[in-house]
Write an enzyme that holds these catalytic residues in place. Structure first.
Site, PDB file in Angstrom:
ATOM      1  N   GLU A 119       0.847  -1.187   0.000  1.00 38.44           N
ATOM      2  CA  GLU A 119       0.000   0.000   0.000  1.00 38.44           C
ATOM      3  C   GLU A 119       0.884   1.239   0.000  1.00 38.44           C
ATOM      4  O   GLU A 119       1.899   1.291   0.689  1.00 38.44           O
ATOM      5  CB  GLU A 119      -0.917   0.003   1.229  1.00 38.44           C
ATOM      6  CG  GLU A 119      -1.813   1.223   1.356  1.00 38.44           C
ATOM      7  CD  GLU A 119      -2.708   1.430   0.159  1.00 38.44           C
ATOM      8  OE1 GLU A 119      -2.679   2.549  -0.403  1.00 38.44           O
ATOM      9  OE2 GLU A 119      -3.419   0.478  -0.223  1.00 38.44           O
ATOM     10  N   ASP A 122      -8.636   1.151  -7.958  1.00 40.92           N
ATOM     11  CA  ASP A 122      -9.199   2.396  -8.481  1.00 40.92           C
ATOM     12  C   ASP A 122      -9.467   2.224  -9.978  1.00 40.92           C
ATOM     13  O   ASP A 122      -8.559   1.877 -10.734  1.00 40.92           O
ATOM     14  CB  ASP A 122      -8.205   3.542  -8.262  1.00 40.92           C
ATOM     15  CG  ASP A 122      -8.819   4.913  -8.503  1.00 40.92           C
ATOM     16  OD1 ASP A 122      -9.707   5.027  -9.382  1.00 40.92           O
ATOM     17  OD2 ASP A 122      -8.405   5.868  -7.829  1.00 40.92           O
ATOM     18  N   ASP A 167     -16.055  -4.385  -8.215  1.00 39.39           N
ATOM     19  CA  ASP A 167     -17.493  -4.162  -8.357  1.00 39.39           C
ATOM     20  C   ASP A 167     -17.779  -3.339  -9.609  1.00 39.39           C
ATOM     21  O   ASP A 167     -18.942  -3.099  -9.937  1.00 39.39           O
ATOM     22  CB  ASP A 167     -18.030  -3.407  -7.145  1.00 39.39           C
ATOM     23  CG  ASP A 167     -17.504  -1.990  -7.093  1.00 39.39           C
ATOM     24  OD1 ASP A 167     -16.253  -1.825  -7.073  1.00 39.39           O
ATOM     25  OD2 ASP A 167     -18.299  -1.039  -7.102  1.00 39.39           O
TER      26      ASP A 167
END
Length: 213
Positions: free
Chosen positions: A69, A119, A155
């Protein structure tokens, strides 16, 4: 996404080098030596708050997991979760940039790459920032072993379609594609924070497994 500033994050991260490694400390390490074994290495690029990677580490003690991250204010939450889980010995968090994978891992050192709810960068001019763009696929191919795979969940239907096209154009092959993962929930599925949120709203979760020829 606006990130809440956590002025205490840097000091907290530096206090737990046994779990969290800073990118400048991790360049071209022998990761098997870091873990002290020769078990397979699975990484998650964009690990967020760490629910997925920590869950995987707890469920699979014979696999080594690294959650990557870029943002201090995010990865510090994953560090807190790892500490609450008693610091699984097969887990490391890496504060680093997914664009630097070739500098962080040796060729063929990784067995699997997880991309979860990345993203989508919806604007066309930002396509190169998508984690399934050709430039990133080249990085994954470099660090993955001969039978290495990419497991991808999202999603976002448009990002999923883009990723299938991008991977196909790169010459990758698909082992599994699901257009509604939760319709027949696999018993071994570990959900991310975003996955729980979106599935609770009834949104379909798209998933694929892909490999380089």
């Amino acid at each position: 996404m606006r990130l809440r500033n956590k002025p205490w994050a840097k000091e907290f991260m530096e206090a737990h080098p046994d779990v969290l490694i800073q990118e400048e400390e991790g360049i071209q390490q022998d990761w098997h030596s870091v873990f002290g074994n020769e078990n397979p290495i699975h990484i998650e690029v964009g690990t967020g708050k760490g629910q997925f990677i920590i869950g995987m580490a707890l469920a699979n003690p014979n696999i080594n997991y690294i959650g990557i991250e870029h943002f201090d204010n995010v990865i510090v939450s994953a560090l807190e979760k790892a500490i609450e889980a008693d610091k699984p010995s097969n887990l490391r968090l890496l504060r680093g940039n997914g664009a630097h994978l070739k500098e962080l891992f040796k060729k063929g050192e990784v067995d699997r790459v997880y991309l979860n709810f990345s993203d989508p960068w919806p604007k066309s001019r930002h396509a190169k920032r998508r984690l399934t763009h050709e430039s990133f696929l080249k990085r994954y191919e470099s660090i993955l072993g001969e039978r290495g795979e990419i497991h991808f969940k999202t999603d976002n239907r448009k990002l999923f379609e883009y990723s299938i096209v991008s991977m196909s154009a790169y010459g990758m092959v698909f082992h599994d594609i699901s257009l509604d993962l939760h319709a027949q929930m696999p018993e071994d599925n570990i959900m991310t924070e975003y996955e729980e949120k979106f599935s609770a709203k009834g949104q379909p979760i798209y998933r694929m497994e892909a490999a380089f020829k």
